[in-house]
Design a protein around this motif. Structure first.
Motif, short mmCIF file in Angstrom:
data_model
loop_
_atom_site.label_atom_id
_atom_site.label_comp_id
_atom_site.label_asym_id
_atom_site.label_seq_id
_atom_site.Cartn_x
_atom_site.Cartn_y
_atom_site.Cartn_z
N GLY A 1 23.81 -56.65 16.33
CA GLY A 1 25.07 -57.35 16.57
C GLY A 1 25.28 -57.80 18.01
N HIS A 2 24.59 -57.14 18.95
CA HIS A 2 24.75 -57.53 20.36
C HIS A 2 24.24 -58.95 20.62
N THR A 3 23.44 -59.52 19.69
CA THR A 3 22.91 -60.88 19.89
C THR A 3 23.84 -61.96 19.32
N THR B 1 29.27 -55.51 12.85
CA THR B 1 28.07 -54.79 13.29
C THR B 1 28.15 -54.53 14.79
N GLY B 2 27.17 -53.86 15.30
CA GLY B 2 27.15 -53.47 16.71
C GLY B 2 26.57 -52.08 16.81
N SER B 3 27.02 -51.20 15.89
CA SER B 3 26.39 -49.90 15.75
C SER B 3 25.11 -50.12 14.95
N LEU B 4 23.97 -50.02 15.60
CA LEU B 4 22.69 -50.34 14.97
C LEU B 4 22.40 -49.41 13.79
N GLY B 5 21.77 -49.95 12.75
CA GLY B 5 21.28 -49.12 11.66
C GLY B 5 21.96 -49.33 10.33
N SER C 1 17.52 -58.20 11.81
CA SER C 1 17.40 -56.87 12.39
C SER C 1 16.49 -57.00 13.61
N SER C 2 16.05 -55.88 14.15
CA SER C 2 15.26 -55.96 15.38
C SER C 2 14.31 -54.78 15.46
N ASP C 3 13.38 -54.86 16.39
CA ASP C 3 12.49 -53.71 16.57
C ASP C 3 13.29 -52.49 17.02
N GLY C 4 14.29 -52.72 17.88
CA GLY C 4 15.13 -51.60 18.31
C GLY C 4 15.90 -50.99 17.14
N GLU C 5 16.47 -51.85 16.28
CA GLU C 5 17.23 -51.31 15.14
C GLU C 5 16.31 -50.58 14.15
N GLN D 1 14.31 -48.40 14.73
CA GLN D 1 14.19 -46.98 15.09
C GLN D 1 15.23 -46.13 14.37
N GLU D 2 16.20 -46.79 13.73
CA GLU D 2 17.28 -46.05 13.05
C GLU D 2 16.82 -45.60 11.66
N GLY D 3 17.01 -44.34 11.34
CA GLY D 3 16.56 -43.80 10.05
C GLY D 3 17.19 -44.48 8.85
N PHE E 1 11.16 -59.16 16.39
CA PHE E 1 10.17 -58.22 16.94
C PHE E 1 9.71 -58.77 18.30
N ASN E 2 10.38 -58.30 19.37
CA ASN E 2 10.09 -58.84 20.71
C ASN E 2 9.55 -57.79 21.66
N ASN E 3 9.31 -56.58 21.15
CA ASN E 3 8.80 -55.48 21.98
C ASN E 3 9.74 -55.13 23.13
N VAL E 4 11.05 -55.43 22.96
CA VAL E 4 12.02 -55.09 24.00
C VAL E 4 13.22 -54.44 23.35
N GLN E 5 13.79 -53.46 24.03
CA GLN E 5 15.06 -52.90 23.62
C GLN E 5 15.90 -52.65 24.86
N ILE E 6 17.00 -51.89 24.74
CA ILE E 6 17.95 -51.86 25.86
C ILE E 6 17.35 -51.28 27.14
N ASP E 7 16.47 -50.29 27.00
CA ASP E 7 15.99 -49.56 28.18
C ASP E 7 14.58 -49.92 28.61
N TRP F 1 16.95 -58.75 30.95
CA TRP F 1 17.87 -59.76 30.42
C TRP F 1 18.37 -59.42 29.02
N HIS F 2 18.16 -58.18 28.59
CA HIS F 2 18.73 -57.72 27.30
C HIS F 2 20.26 -57.88 27.32
N GLY F 3 20.89 -57.44 28.42
CA GLY F 3 22.36 -57.41 28.41
C GLY F 3 22.99 -57.65 29.77
C1 LIG Z 1 23.67 -46.68 16.82
C2 LIG Z 1 23.49 -47.34 18.15
N1 LIG Z 1 22.82 -46.69 19.13
C3 LIG Z 1 22.68 -47.29 20.34
C4 LIG Z 1 23.20 -48.52 20.57
C5 LIG Z 1 23.06 -49.15 21.94
N2 LIG Z 1 22.19 -50.32 21.92
C6 LIG Z 1 22.67 -51.56 21.97
S1 LIG Z 1 21.47 -52.75 21.90
C7 LIG Z 1 20.26 -51.57 21.85
C8 LIG Z 1 18.81 -51.97 21.80
C9 LIG Z 1 18.40 -52.45 20.48
O1 LIG Z 1 17.10 -52.99 20.51
P1 LIG Z 1 16.84 -54.50 20.15
O2 LIG Z 1 17.81 -54.93 19.13
O3 LIG Z 1 15.40 -54.63 19.86
O4 LIG Z 1 17.25 -55.20 21.53
P2 LIG Z 1 16.78 -56.60 22.18
O5 LIG Z 1 15.46 -56.97 21.61
O6 LIG Z 1 17.85 -57.60 21.86
O7 LIG Z 1 16.70 -56.34 23.66
C10 LIG Z 1 20.81 -50.30 21.86
C11 LIG Z 1 20.03 -49.04 21.83
C12 LIG Z 1 23.88 -49.16 19.52
N3 LIG Z 1 24.40 -50.40 19.64
N4 LIG Z 1 24.00 -48.56 18.31
#
Ligand SMILES: Cc1ncc(C[n+]2csc(CCOP(=O)(O)OP(=O)(O)O)c2C)c(N)n1
Ligand SMILES: [Mg+2]
Length: 288
Positions: free
Chosen positions: A72-74, A119-123, A149-153, A155-157, A180-186, A256-258
């Motif tokens: 949802g952050h996108t 959305t916003g809470s991933l998973g 969805s995303s590679d980061g999402e 990771q959610e069970g 699938f961009n091999n990038v997440q927040i951290d 540049w994620h956020g």
């Molecule tokens: C349940 C939950 N945990 C943590 C977060 C914090 N969070 C926001 S975006 C993000 C990274 C998600 O990875 P991805 O969607 O692959 O990011 P991008 O490729 O856009 O950088 C995280 C962990 C969240 N939104 N929801």
């Protein structure tokens, strides 16, 4: 059927508009997530312009197609595409993330605007999309449900609980497009928590799953056509993308994620996207 030249150019124009709007919205808000929407623009534009049956006329119809933005952050790019489809007034885009705006920093369910789920809470996204897909089948509707969805999402069970159930119940009207961009927040996903080969995973869960170049609108369109032709299994498109695509200094940069571009960075970004120098000056001033 393959895309005609005219169809390809119209999808690519929508993707470019999505990128320009994303830069402007995040710049104007002075906060938000520019990288993801730039990377997703090509597959999202293909889905929205060629496949998703959502119009100002049918937005309140129960039996229409649905879309859920799991990452949802996108949403800046999502709002741009909804405006290009006539569901969100264009003048509303620059209210993004401002107090009182309907265009929050993460999507809030609003059928007037064509937003089908909060959305916003991933998973949660795939579970919700599966519920909608099964409801459509139960009611005998010829509707498709799409989620991004995303590679980061991934990771959610809960994603994998939904994937198990979707195959078990034969939700062939469900398609997920994974950014699938091999990038997440951290940082880089492979360093933080490697989700490995998502095509193999979805396939092992009983899905029709394909890898696709997430910037090749012809390949994405063909994969979405193949997904529609599936009669037994849900479909997953693992879209290989570059975060920040189209803006050189944002490409493949987890930073540049956020983060919002400042005036100078937004100017460079808009020029790189092909906006004329005169227009860019007007945009930067109007965004204030
Ligand atoms: C349940 C939950 N945990 C943590 C977060 C914090 N969070 C926001 S975006 C993000 C990274 C998600 O990875 P991805 O969607 O692959 O990011 P991008 O490729 O856009 O950088 C995280 C962990 C969240 N939104 N929801
Ligand atoms: Mg990612």
């Amino acid at each position: 059927m393959a895309l005609t030249q005219e169809q390809r150019e119209s999808v690519q124009a929508a993707a470019l508009q999505t990128r320009i709007d994303t830069i402007r919205m995040v710049h104007a808000a002075e906060c938000g997530h520019p990288g993801g929407p730039l990377g997703m623009a090509d597959f999202m534009a293909t889905l929205f312009m060629r496949h998703l049956d959502l119009t100002p006329e049918n937005r309140h119809a129960a039996n229409r197609d649905r879309f859920i933005l799991g990452n949802g952050h996108t949403c800046a790019g999502y709002y741009s595409l909804l405006s290009q489809k006539g569901l969100i007034p264009r003048e509303m885009l620059l209210t993004f993330r401002k107090m009182g705006s309907l265009l929050q920093g993460h999507p809030h369910l609003n059928h007037d605007l064509g937003i089908d789920f909060s959305t916003g809470s991933l998973g949660n996204s795939l579970s919700a999309a599966l519920g909608m897909a099964l409801a459509a089948k139960h009611n005998g509707w010829d509707a498709r449900v799409y989620s991004a969805s995303s590679d980061g999402e991934s990771q959610e069970g809960q994603i994998w609980e939904a994937a198990t159930a979707a195959a078990h119940y034969g939700a062939s009207n469900l398609t997920v497009l994974v950014d699938f961009n091999n990038v997440q927040i951290d940082g880089y996903m492979r360093d933080v928590m490697n989700v490995r080969d998502l095509r193999e995973k979805y396939e092992a869960f009983g899905w029709h799953a394909v890898d696709v170049d997430g910037h090749d609108v012809d390949a994405i369109d063909a994969a979405l056509v193949a997904a529609r032709e599936e009669t037994e299994r849900p479909s997953a498109l693992i879209c290989k993308t570059l975060i920040g695509k189209g803006v050189s200094f944002m490409e493949n940069q987890p930073g540049w994620h956020g983060v919002a571009p400042n005036d100078e960075q937004a100017t460079t970004a808009l020029l790189e996207l092909g906006v004329s120098a005169d227009e860019v000056m007007g945009m930067i001033a109007a965004d204030k």
